[in-house]
Scaffold this active site. Structure first.
Site, PDB file in Angstrom:
ATOM      1  N   GLU A  62     -14.460   8.712  -6.940  1.00 17.73           N
ATOM      2  CA  GLU A  62     -13.203   9.292  -7.432  1.00 17.73           C
ATOM      3  C   GLU A  62     -12.604   8.401  -8.506  1.00 17.73           C
ATOM      4  OE1 GLU A  62     -10.523   9.801  -4.158  1.00 17.73           O
ATOM      5  OE2 GLU A  62     -11.872  11.157  -3.103  1.00 17.73           O
ATOM      6  N   LYS A 100     -10.050   6.050 -10.144  1.00 16.16           N
ATOM      7  CA  LYS A 100      -9.009   5.156  -9.618  1.00 16.16           C
ATOM      8  C   LYS A 100      -7.836   5.235 -10.589  1.00 16.16           C
ATOM      9  CE  LYS A 100      -8.282   0.473  -7.804  1.00 16.16           C
ATOM     10  NZ  LYS A 100      -6.863   0.388  -8.088  1.00 16.16           N
ATOM     11  N   ARG A 108       0.987   3.881  -4.935  1.00 18.31           N
ATOM     12  CA  ARG A 108       0.627   4.637  -3.751  1.00 18.31           C
ATOM     13  C   ARG A 108       1.835   5.374  -3.207  1.00 18.31           C
ATOM     14  NH1 ARG A 108      -4.039   2.687  -0.600  1.00 18.31           N
ATOM     15  NH2 ARG A 108      -4.521   4.367   0.858  1.00 18.31           N
ATOM     16  N   ARG A 161       3.499   1.914  -0.373  1.00 19.35           N
ATOM     17  CA  ARG A 161       2.625   1.136   0.516  1.00 19.35           C
ATOM     18  C   ARG A 161       3.368  -0.055   1.114  1.00 19.35           C
ATOM     19  NH1 ARG A 161      -2.192  -1.982  -2.483  1.00 19.35           N
ATOM     20  NH2 ARG A 161      -1.713  -3.797  -1.237  1.00 19.35           N
ATOM     21  N   GLU A 184      -1.704   8.942  -5.213  1.00 20.11           N
ATOM     22  CA  GLU A 184      -1.288   7.977  -6.229  1.00 20.11           C
ATOM     23  C   GLU A 184      -0.381   8.709  -7.218  1.00 20.11           C
ATOM     24  OE1 GLU A 184      -2.249   4.819  -5.998  1.00 20.11           O
ATOM     25  OE2 GLU A 184      -2.199   3.943  -8.000  1.00 20.11           O
ATOM     26  N   PHE A 198      -5.477  12.098  -2.707  1.00 12.76           N
ATOM     27  CA  PHE A 198      -6.859  11.751  -2.370  1.00 12.76           C
ATOM     28  C   PHE A 198      -7.147  11.716  -0.870  1.00 12.76           C
ATOM     29  CE2 PHE A 198      -4.698   7.760  -3.594  1.00 12.76           C
ATOM     30  CZ  PHE A 198      -4.734   7.087  -2.389  1.00 12.76           C
ATOM     31  N   ARG A 239      -8.438  -3.348   5.330  1.00 13.19           N
ATOM     32  CA  ARG A 239      -9.263  -3.358   4.127  1.00 13.19           C
ATOM     33  C   ARG A 239     -10.691  -3.182   4.620  1.00 13.19           C
ATOM     34  NH1 ARG A 239      -7.833  -4.629  -1.046  1.00 13.19           N
ATOM     35  NH2 ARG A 239      -5.774  -5.442  -0.624  1.00 13.19           N
ATOM     36  N   LYS A 294     -13.572  -0.311  -4.282  1.00 13.72           N
ATOM     37  CA  LYS A 294     -13.105  -0.018  -5.634  1.00 13.72           C
ATOM     38  C   LYS A 294     -14.021  -0.713  -6.630  1.00 13.72           C
ATOM     39  CE  LYS A 294      -9.756  -3.693  -5.116  1.00 13.72           C
ATOM     40  NZ  LYS A 294      -8.409  -4.176  -5.194  1.00 13.72           N
TER      41      LYS A 294
HETATM   42  P1  ATP Z   1      -5.577  -2.839  -7.270  1.00 14.09           P
HETATM   43  O1  ATP Z   1      -4.708  -3.997  -7.567  1.00 14.09           O
HETATM   44  O2  ATP Z   1      -6.955  -2.954  -7.812  1.00 14.09           O
HETATM   45  O3  ATP Z   1      -4.914  -1.519  -7.571  1.00 14.09           O
HETATM   46  P2  ATP Z   1      -4.832  -2.646  -4.598  1.00 14.09           P
HETATM   47  O4  ATP Z   1      -4.516  -3.980  -4.045  1.00 14.09           O
HETATM   48  O5  ATP Z   1      -3.749  -1.746  -5.031  1.00 14.09           O
HETATM   49  O6  ATP Z   1      -5.875  -2.817  -5.750  1.00 14.09           O
HETATM   50  P3  ATP Z   1      -6.946  -1.559  -3.211  1.00 14.09           P
HETATM   51  O7  ATP Z   1      -7.143  -1.065  -1.874  1.00 14.09           O
HETATM   52  O8  ATP Z   1      -7.682  -2.776  -3.524  1.00 14.09           O
HETATM   53  O9  ATP Z   1      -5.440  -1.804  -3.441  1.00 14.09           O
HETATM   54  O10 ATP Z   1      -7.255  -0.444  -4.304  1.00 14.09           O
HETATM   55  C1  ATP Z   1      -6.937   0.853  -4.032  1.00 14.09           C
HETATM   56  C2  ATP Z   1      -5.653   1.307  -4.693  1.00 14.09           C
HETATM   57  O11 ATP Z   1      -5.968   2.164  -5.774  1.00 14.09           O
HETATM   58  C3  ATP Z   1      -4.902   2.157  -3.716  1.00 14.09           C
HETATM   59  O12 ATP Z   1      -3.955   1.367  -3.039  1.00 14.09           O
HETATM   60  C4  ATP Z   1      -4.265   3.238  -4.533  1.00 14.09           C
HETATM   61  O13 ATP Z   1      -2.927   2.861  -4.823  1.00 14.09           O
HETATM   62  C5  ATP Z   1      -5.059   3.258  -5.821  1.00 14.09           C
HETATM   63  N1  ATP Z   1      -5.863   4.479  -6.044  1.00 14.09           N
HETATM   64  C6  ATP Z   1      -5.929   5.133  -7.219  1.00 14.09           C
HETATM   65  N2  ATP Z   1      -6.763   6.174  -7.153  1.00 14.09           N
HETATM   66  C7  ATP Z   1      -7.245   6.226  -5.880  1.00 14.09           C
HETATM   67  C8  ATP Z   1      -8.156   7.088  -5.198  1.00 14.09           C
HETATM   68  N3  ATP Z   1      -8.745   8.101  -5.806  1.00 14.09           N
HETATM   69  N4  ATP Z   1      -8.418   6.804  -3.897  1.00 14.09           N
HETATM   70  C9  ATP Z   1      -7.832   5.756  -3.262  1.00 14.09           C
HETATM   71  N5  ATP Z   1      -6.975   4.918  -3.867  1.00 14.09           N
HETATM   72  C10 ATP Z   1      -6.671   5.134  -5.165  1.00 14.09           C
END
Ligand code: ATP
Length: 562
Positions: A252, A254, A259, A275, A305, A346, A422, A428
């Site tokens: 998918e 990103k 969130r 979040r 998102e 998502f 996690r 990702k």
């Molecule tokens: P990053 O700083 O890379 O955004 P993160 O710390 O926010 O990472 P991770 O779990 O590492 O959190 O990365 C997933 C984040 O990406 C999710 O918290 C969400 O906010 C975002 N996101 C964007 N698109 C999607 C998707 N299709 N599915 C899940 N999460 C997504």
């Protein structure tokens, strides 16, 4: 329960830095609390009076506390200010002054924990005229009946700065020890953690744990209360991603936004949480409309998102630009017009009265495909392909980056949704990062035309419960607010969190999370982490992050090596 019992527990916790000892102290305290009717007292151990998902603020400034101390103890504000300068903590000031007062009067009424909770809860309710006076009386009322030790911790609780080093994990383990002393620790710990991740309410979890494992297991999701979101690991390339999540996998886009957990309750009310478990329903009226009109279900909890976009050019905007909507309390409509968001859905974890946490991801995706009526620039499903083919996945990755997205999320089709974890069932993938999310722990005033501003900031990573410095950042801040993260904004935020000052340098309570870019990492004795970022610069303010989200020492060590 007498508040003094809690104050003594705080004292012991503060004096014992070892995590194991803290768990022991807390377990003893919780064993006493198990016998009480009002188990809400457990919130006080967290330095709070509400569950974690309730982000009501007490809204009390240091100035107001000074006035309350003055009113209840009879010391002049000047004396309080001087003592504050000397001791560096208003809690210690209150303790000291109550001590002197008691030597004079010897009068101290018994203070109950319930009364503390009641008064502090009321603090968050006042708005408008007379607010300051009312808050002042509530705090002063508590301080008047407090012993020196109680006064210290009342002040610290009101200022949300308890300093006893109790995090989520410590409290969880203490609940395990006090409620399940004879059970296998690891298993009970998972059970308590899962219950917390579903409810984000330690009172509720503790109450259930007191009734036994079965009640804990039966805890259900309730739409309308915040749930911890599932997080993902990181992989470097498609091959490794397949290795981790298996084949076939869902790929998918990103999206680069923030969130949003969108809830619809039994009473048809829409509630939106970030979040960080902050409720942001009022800040996003358009999302409430989309949730009502475009999601066809009686009740739900949807994971998505929110991405900002430009109305004219119809292009996505970077997260930084829309982040101001999260905190905005006034002129919400104006900001909504200027900075609209599109919801990219998502996942779903609750639908029409059913908990879907244990349903496979492909089933959950089917449900969102069924219940969401997509409308571009309002609410859409995340773009997805399912494949086992590395080449197809590579192409999809290139397309995502070309279209300006951050990268890809790659998910196992059979996996469950694990709140708060996690997990490796999803990863990702994004181009090699040269930045870390860090927390500001200190700062220094500038000189010349920037004399009133804080212009350089000490940033720290996390190691267990400690924050360790890794660099000092002064570039990347802008002169004007319209240009991005400005000196003015950072100064305002940091000044509100100053805990100590010495010359031009100040210590800052670790709350402000920033993304800091750098050129490389070096080992260095200059900073307490043992590492230094070379050429660090501010990239953005992460209002959607809390201090437990920042980079760990381990992550920094790994990147330094690899
Ligand atoms: P990053 O700083 O890379 O955004 P993160 O710390 O926010 O990472 P991770 O779990 O590492 O959190 O990365 C997933 C984040 O990406 C999710 O918290 C969400 O906010 C975002 N996101 C964007 N698109 C999607 C998707 N299709 N599915 C899940 N999460 C997504």
């Amino acid at each position: 329960m007498r508040y003094l019992i809690i104050a003594n527990c705080y004292k012991e916790l503060e004096e014992n830095p070892s995590r194991l000892k803290k768990i022991e102290i807390l377990s003893d305290f919780l064993s006493k609390l198990r016998r009480e009717n009002n188990k809400e007292i457990i919130y006080l151990v967290q330095g709070r009076v509400f569950p974690d998902y309730n982000t009501k603020e007490l809204g009390v400034s240091s100035q107001l506390i000074k006035k309350a101390i003055s009113k209840s103890i009879g010391a002049s504000e000047e004396k309080i200010t001087n003592l504050w300068k000397k001791l560096g903590d208003l809690g210690l000031v209150a303790e000291e002054l109550v001590k002197t007062k008691q030597q004079r009067t010897l009068s101290s009424k018994q203070l109950d924990a319930e009364k503390v909770i009641e008064n502090l809860r009321k603090l968050s309710e006042f708005v408008g005229k007379g607010t300051v006076e009312k808050k002042l009386s509530l705090i002063a009322e508590l301080l008047t009946s407090a012993s020196p030790l109680e006064a210290k911790y009342i002040v610290r609780t009101v200022l949300s700065d308890l300093r006893i080093g109790v995090g989520e994990g410590t409290l969880r383990d203490a609940i395990v020890n006090s409620c399940f002393p004879d059970k296998e620790k690891k298993q009970s710990s998972v059970l308590v953690q899962e219950a917390y991740d579903k409810t984000t309410d330690f009172f509720y979890v503790f109450k259930k744990a007191c009734s036994g494992e079965k009640s804990l297991k039966n805890i259900e999701l309730v739409p309308g209360t915040a749930v911890k979101v599932m997080l993902f690991l990181k992989e470097e390339n498609i091959k490794d991603a397949f290795k981790r999540v298996g084949k076939p996998a869902a790929f998918e886009y990103k999206y680069d936004g923030f969130r949003m957990m969108i809830n619809k309750t039994e009473d048809k009310e829409i509630k939106i949480f970030t979040r960080r478990l902050e409720e942001v329903t009022a800040q996003f009226p358009e999302v409430v409309e989309y949730a009502k009109n475009n999601i066809n279900a009686k009740t739900f909890i949807i994971d998505s998102e929110a991405v900002g976009f430009d109305l004219k050019t119809k292009k996505y905007r970077p997260f930084q630009e829309i982040s101001q909507r999260i905190k905005r309390k006034y002129n919400i409509e104006g900001l909504q017009k200027k900075l609209p968001v599109e919801i990219n859905v998502f996942d779903v974890i609750y639908y029409n009265g059913k908990n879907l946490l244990n349903a496979p991801f492909k089933k959950r995706r089917e449900i969102i495909e069924k219940i969401i009526s997509e409308e571009k620039w309002k609410i859409v499903l995340s773009k997805q392909i399912i494949t086992s083919d590395e080449k197809k996945a590579e192409k999809f990755y290139e397309k995502a980056l070309e279209e300006g997205h951050e990268g890809l999320m790659i998910k196992n089709l059979e996996s469950e949704y694990k709140p708060g974890s996690r997990v490796g069932s999803g990863v990702k993938l994004k181009p090699e990062a040269d930045d870390f999310d860090l927390v500001v722990t200190g700062a220094e005033y500038g000189t010349g035309k920037r004399a009133g501003w804080l212009t350089s900031f000490d940033v720290s990573c996390r190691h267990q419960n400690k924050f360790l410095e890794i660099g000092r950042v002064s570039t990347g801040l802008k002169e004007k607010e319209e240009q991005g993260l400005s000196y003015k904004e950072m100064t305002k935020k940091a000044k509100a969190l100053i805990t100590k000052s010495k010359g031009k340098h100040v210590e800052i309570k670790p709350e402000i999370v920033v993304t800091v870019a750098y050129q490389n990492i070096q080992k260095s004795p200059t900073y307490s982490s043992g590492f230094a970022l070379r050429f660090p610069r501010f990239k953005k303010l992460r209002q959607d992050r809390i201090k437990s989200d920042i980079a760990t020492l381990e992550e920094i060590r790994k990147r330094n090596v690899g």
